[in-house]
Motif scaffolding. Structure first.
Motif, PDB file in Angstrom:
ATOM      1  N   MET A  85      17.042  28.882 -13.782  1.00  0.00           N
ATOM      2  CA  MET A  85      17.355  29.730 -12.635  1.00  0.00           C
ATOM      3  C   MET A  85      16.584  31.032 -12.778  1.00  0.00           C
ATOM      4  O   MET A  85      16.568  31.637 -13.854  1.00  0.00           O
ATOM      5  N   ARG A  86      15.923  31.437 -11.673  1.00  0.00           N
ATOM      6  CA  ARG A  86      15.082  32.636 -11.713  1.00  0.00           C
ATOM      7  C   ARG A  86      15.805  33.781 -11.034  1.00  0.00           C
ATOM      8  O   ARG A  86      16.206  33.672  -9.878  1.00  0.00           O
ATOM      9  N   VAL A  87      15.973  34.925 -11.751  1.00  0.00           N
ATOM     10  CA  VAL A  87      16.682  36.090 -11.214  1.00  0.00           C
ATOM     11  C   VAL A  87      15.742  37.270 -11.279  1.00  0.00           C
ATOM     12  O   VAL A  87      15.309  37.650 -12.360  1.00  0.00           O
ATOM     13  N   LEU A  88      15.419  37.864 -10.081  1.00  0.00           N
ATOM     14  CA  LEU A  88      14.503  38.999 -10.039  1.00  0.00           C
ATOM     15  C   LEU A  88      15.149  40.283  -9.544  1.00  0.00           C
ATOM     16  O   LEU A  88      14.481  41.320  -9.447  1.00  0.00           O
ATOM     17  N   ASP A  89      16.419  40.227  -9.210  1.00  0.00           N
ATOM     18  CA  ASP A  89      17.065  41.438  -8.691  1.00  0.00           C
ATOM     19  C   ASP A  89      17.155  42.544  -9.744  1.00  0.00           C
ATOM     20  O   ASP A  89      17.192  43.730  -9.417  1.00  0.00           O
ATOM     21  N   GLN A 118       7.260  44.536 -23.460  1.00  0.00           N
ATOM     22  CA  GLN A 118       7.775  43.224 -23.131  1.00  0.00           C
ATOM     23  C   GLN A 118       8.279  43.218 -21.706  1.00  0.00           C
ATOM     24  O   GLN A 118       8.637  44.254 -21.157  1.00  0.00           O
ATOM     25  N   SER A 119       8.361  42.039 -21.123  1.00  0.00           N
ATOM     26  CA  SER A 119       8.850  41.909 -19.757  1.00  0.00           C
ATOM     27  C   SER A 119      10.342  42.165 -19.720  1.00  0.00           C
ATOM     28  O   SER A 119      11.082  41.748 -20.613  1.00  0.00           O
ATOM     29  N   ALA A 120      10.789  42.865 -18.665  1.00  0.00           N
ATOM     30  CA  ALA A 120      12.204  43.164 -18.507  1.00  0.00           C
ATOM     31  C   ALA A 120      12.924  42.093 -17.716  1.00  0.00           C
ATOM     32  O   ALA A 120      14.079  42.261 -17.334  1.00  0.00           O
ATOM     33  N   GLY A 121      12.301  40.969 -17.412  1.00  0.00           N
ATOM     34  CA  GLY A 121      12.902  39.922 -16.608  1.00  0.00           C
ATOM     35  C   GLY A 121      13.971  39.153 -17.392  1.00  0.00           C
ATOM     36  O   GLY A 121      14.019  39.144 -18.621  1.00  0.00           O
ATOM     37  N   VAL A 122      14.839  38.493 -16.623  1.00  0.00           N
ATOM     38  CA  VAL A 122      15.919  37.680 -17.182  1.00  0.00           C
ATOM     39  C   VAL A 122      15.653  36.244 -16.772  1.00  0.00           C
ATOM     40  O   VAL A 122      15.425  35.963 -15.597  1.00  0.00           O
ATOM     41  N   ASN A 123      15.708  35.320 -17.747  1.00  0.00           N
ATOM     42  CA  ASN A 123      15.443  33.922 -17.439  1.00  0.00           C
ATOM     43  C   ASN A 123      16.737  33.128 -17.416  1.00  0.00           C
ATOM     44  O   ASN A 123      17.831  33.638 -17.719  1.00  0.00           O
ATOM     45  N   ALA A 124      16.610  31.851 -17.082  1.00  0.00           N
ATOM     46  CA  ALA A 124      17.788  30.980 -16.963  1.00  0.00           C
ATOM     47  C   ALA A 124      18.482  30.790 -18.305  1.00  0.00           C
ATOM     48  O   ALA A 124      19.721  30.656 -18.363  1.00  0.00           O
ATOM     49  N   ALA A 125      17.726  30.780 -19.393  1.00  0.00           N
ATOM     50  CA  ALA A 125      18.338  30.597 -20.715  1.00  0.00           C
ATOM     51  C   ALA A 125      19.270  31.765 -21.052  1.00  0.00           C
ATOM     52  O   ALA A 125      20.348  31.574 -21.639  1.00  0.00           O
TER      53      ALA A 125
END
Length: 864
Positions: free
Chosen positions: A1-5, A819-826
């Motif tokens: 699941m990809r979350v970009l908010d 590092q990237s501040a994104g959140v991944n599905a894991a």
């Protein structure tokens, strides 16, 4: 699941933090711009004047290009440079700046260099071609190489003088090559014909010497040798040995000498007297002859004649003695035979009723009988014939008169019939001629006649002949008019021929052909020559017609022969196109050939039969091209139709996928259909777009079915999660219902990231160790805060400050660690597992977790 908010919120936060700094920097940034806007632009006019003044001066133009502040001035200055050296300096000058100017300078420099090299190479080719002109033998491969090397050069890079010089030298080369080739071919043909003439002459000479052929055959063979010698070469050719030609000419002269000597001896043999007097042998031996074999054959003939003469002289001596004794007896028998033959003729004439001829033969027999004695039998025959002649003469006198009276009556009847309005002229004239012939026959028979009867007969026939004479006069006038009309046509044709001769090569051959055709049509309208013109003028008119027609028809035949060769070339080109029908532009070339054929046909039509024959061959060749093209199109259309059927089948397979089709089956079908669609080939152009649109629509529908199936599976997973969470809370409430283990086992399995946490929580609660599970409210609140931020769910007001701090901390870590501040599905799965593992959450946490589960069910679902 990809979350970009999460990243979006972080960007919003930093925008607010740095908003003040940006607003403080704006006056500083706009100040120079306003100052720059306030300063006026530099004036271009002086540079344009310098550019115009430097026109034609490469140094001045190069200086302007270097110092001008405007890129278009630099570009124009470089464009105006003419010398290669100036362009080289400009290319070096602008190599590291002003790319557009540098590119222009480089392109023009390369063009100048290419032009210089092309002109130098052209000069070399012209010199090489001029050198070839002076050579006695021009190699064909050298000409081909020279022409190929010239064709490679671009005419735009050459001077007009070079193009003209090469064209002149090439024309001279091709002319010399053609002339020398023709001369060489002519020489070879002449040598072959001369050798054949020599061989034939020697063979005939021997045959004539042996008396196997006539003397005239030697004359014919000698004429062939003389013709070959008169047509001999005046100069040697590079491809033919001069010695061979000279040797062959010497052989021809020797053959003529042999012919003269042989002819002299043959003439001597033919004029030998019937008896020899001894002088012929010496005269024969004095005649010269160089060929031993011919001399031997002729000597054998002379010796045979000499032997025959000797033998004949001896035989004549014996014959004279024998003839002297038999001459008188033979002469008498000869005269008797003559008398008997004449008497036989008289008897035959008497049997036929010809008294005049019988009397004439009797007079001859009487004259011959007076010079010799006749036997009794022959005398009795003569007297019998004379008696019968005397008896018939009396009857002839009476019968001839009666027949003449009848002829006079028939003649007078014809005279009366000639006054009729409708008279068959030919039958009437034949009747008159028949009556005159019958009268002449009576004169031959010797019947009685008188002048009065003859005058009546002749006058009646003359009267009867008047309408025939009028008809003949009219026919003569018509023939004379026909002759004048024909002469007028020939005169018109002669005028056209004279005008055509004055024009020379600038002839309108189509018009001349039309004139000749019209002349022939008008000539045919005048009727057959033997029936429509006077007999005396027929030969002269025919000769004049042939001469006038030939003067116009001969050049027309030659022009048509050349035109026929051109049509044949077009047919060969059409056949070559038929053999290479797979070429892309073959149809365009066929159209060009058809246009060219029409131009030739309009320029000068050939004879109708030849035109139809050539057109049939040309049409067959062009039709073959179109048939092959149609066959290719039919094959391609069939292939496209097969592709269309395959594509329609794939679309039907997609349409067969329903919403209740299992997801795995839909996935496999999509993969297989996509692969087969890519490999299905091209469909007909008329339906290609429709098929593509129908495929996209059917595939989108299948994708929707697949997405709906995944969503249903996800909802089942979410329902199973909610059921297991409820069972955990039910166990933890210390009031579990019976059969809870069975219900747990019957529930659907959860994702691997969640199942262990819930399984551990459930087992601990069932074992009465629920307190051993995680119960820290702060830890659960932190996990829920992470989930709310990742899933973009509004946090309660009490946790807003903590959420901002969480975002700032994540951004700081990302900036420091790059590092990237994104959140991944894991990460989300891990946080959810942690949240599910907490036992006995408070009401607020339970409410927050319910909100998270609702968000997962509605928007954050994923496939199993």
């Amino acid at each position: 699941m990809r979350v970009l908010d999460y990243l979006t919120a972080t960007h919003t936060m930093f925008t607010k933090l740095f908003k003040k700094d940006e607003s403080s920097d704006k006056p500083q940034a706009t100040a120079p711009a306003s100052a720059q806007a306030a300063s006026p632009p530099p004036d271009k006019t002086p540079w344009e004047e310098q550019l115009r003044a430097a026109a034609g001066n490469d140094e001045a133009l190069l200086a302007v290009a270097k110092s001008a502040p405007f890129i278009d001035i630099k570009f124009s200055a470089v464009q105006a440079l003419a010398s290669e050296e100036a362009l080289k300096l400009a290319e070096r000058e602008f190599r590291n700046h002003d790319r557009r100017v540098h590119r222009e300078a480089k392109q023009r420099l390369e063009a100048k260099i290419a032009e210089r090299e092309a002109r130098a190479q052209a000069a070399q080719l012209i010199d090489a071609a001029s050198a070839l002109v002076e050579e006695t033998h021009i190699p064909a491969n050298r000409l081909v190489e020279l022409d190929h090397a010239w064709q490679v050069l671009s005419p735009a890079m050459l001077e007009d003088s070079q193009i003209a010089a090469y064209a002149a030298v090439w024309t001279r080369l091709t002319t010399l090559t053609r002339e020398r080739g023709d001369q060489q071919l002519w020489t070879k043909r002449w040598m072959a014909e001369a050798n054949r003439a020599l061989t034939h002459f020697h063979t005939v000479c021997m045959q004539v010497a042996r008396a196997e052929k006539e003397h005239a055959d030697l004359t014919s063979a000698r004429a062939s040798v003389e013709e070959s010698l008169s047509a001999s070469l005046t100069a040697g050719d590079a491809a033919t040995s001069v010695l061979s030609v000279a040797h062959l000419q010497a052989s021809l002269r020797e053959a003529l000498q042999l012919a003269a000597e042989t002819d002299a001896r043959l003439t001597f043999l033919e004029n030998l007297p019937a008896a020899t007097d001894g002088t012929q042998v010496a005269a024969w031996q004095a005649l010269p002859i160089a060929e031993a074999h011919v001399a031997a054959a002729l000597n054998a003939r002379f010796e045979q004649w000499h032997r025959e003469q000797t033998d004949a002289r001896q035989a004549r001596t014996a014959e004279v003695k024998k003839h002297a004794s038999e001459q008188s007896k033979a002469a008498r028998q000869t005269r008797l035979d003559e008398i008997e033959a004449v008497l036989a003729q008289a008897e035959a004439a008497l049997a036929a009723g010809h008294l005049a001829e019988t009397i004439e033969h009797l007079h001859k027999a009487d004259g011959a009988a007076q010079s010799t004695s006749v036997d009794k039998k022959l005398q009795a025959r003569m007297e019998a014939v004379q008696g019968e002649v005397a008896r018939l003469k009396g009857w002839q006198h009476w019968g001839g008169g009666r027949v003449r009276d009848d002829l006079v009556l028939e003649a007078e009847a014809l005279a009366k019939a000639s006054a009729a309005e409708k008279l068959a002229i030919k039958a009437h004239g034949d009747a008159i001629d028949n009556l005159r012939e019958r009268w002449k026959e009576l004169d031959k028979l010797g019947g009685a006649t008188n002048r009065t009867l003859w005058l009546r007969f002749d006058g009646a026939l003359k009267t009867a002949h008047l309408p025939v004479a009028a008809h003949l006069a009219k026919l003569k006038a018509v023939r004379q008019e026909n002759l004048e009309a024909r002469n007028k046509l020939i005169a018109g044709l002669d005028a056209v021929v004279l005008a055509a001769a004055e024009k020379g090569e600038t002839q309108d051959w189509r018009a001349l052909a039309r004139v000749l055709e019209q002349f022939q049509t008008e000539w045919r309208k005048l009727g057959p020559l033997e029936h429509t013109v006077p007999h005396k003028a027929r030969n002269a008119l025919d000769a004049r017609l042939k001469a006038s027609s030939e003067r116009l028809d001969a050049p027309l035949r030659e022009v048509r022969r050349v035109e026929q060769l051109k049509r044949s070339k077009l047919i060969e080109r059409a056949k070559a196109l038929a053999a290479d029908s797979a070429a892309r532009d073959v149809i365009a070339k066929v159209r060009e050939l058809q246009t060219e054929w029409q131009q030739h046909a309009k320029g000068l039509p050939l004879a109708r039969n030849e035109e139809n024959k050539l057109w049939g061959e040309f049409k067959a060749a062009t039709d073959a091209v179109f048939k092959q093209r149609d066959a290719v199109h039919a094959t391609r259309d069939a292939e496209f139709k097969t592709h269309q059927v395959a594509k329609e089948a794939l679309i039907a397979r997609l349409a067969a996928l329903a919403a209740d089709t299992p997801a795995a089956e839909i996935k496999r079908a999509l993969v297989d259909i996509d692969r087969e669609w890519r490999n299905s080939g091209e469909a007909p152009r008329a339906v290609g777009a429709k098929l593509d649109a129908a495929f996209r629509t059917a595939r989108d529908t299948a994708q929707q079915h697949l997405a709906g199936s995944a969503k249903r599976v996800w909802h089942v997973t979410c329902d199973a999660l909610a059921a297991k969470l409820a069972m955990c809370e039910e166990v933890e409430s210390a009031q579990p219902n019976e059969g809870l283990d069975v219900r747990w086992q019957a529930a659907a399995a959860l994702p691997a990231a969640w199942e262990p946490a819930l399984q551990g929580r459930f087992k601990a609660a069932m074992a009465g160790n629920a307190d051993a599970a995680k119960t820290s409210a702060d830890a659960l609140a932190g996990v829920l805060l992470q989930l709310e931020a990742a899933l973009n769910i509004e946090s309660p007001p009490a946790f807003q400050a903590a959420r901002r701090e969480l975002k700032l901390r994540a951004l700081k870590n990302a900036m420091e660690a790059r590092q990237s501040a994104g959140v991944n599905a894991a990460d989300i799965d891990r946080w959810l597992a942690e949240a599910f593992g907490f036992a006995r959450p408070d009401a607020a946490s339970r409410q927050r977790l319910g909100t998270i589960l609702l968000a997962l069910r509605e928007g954050a679902h994923r496939s199993a």
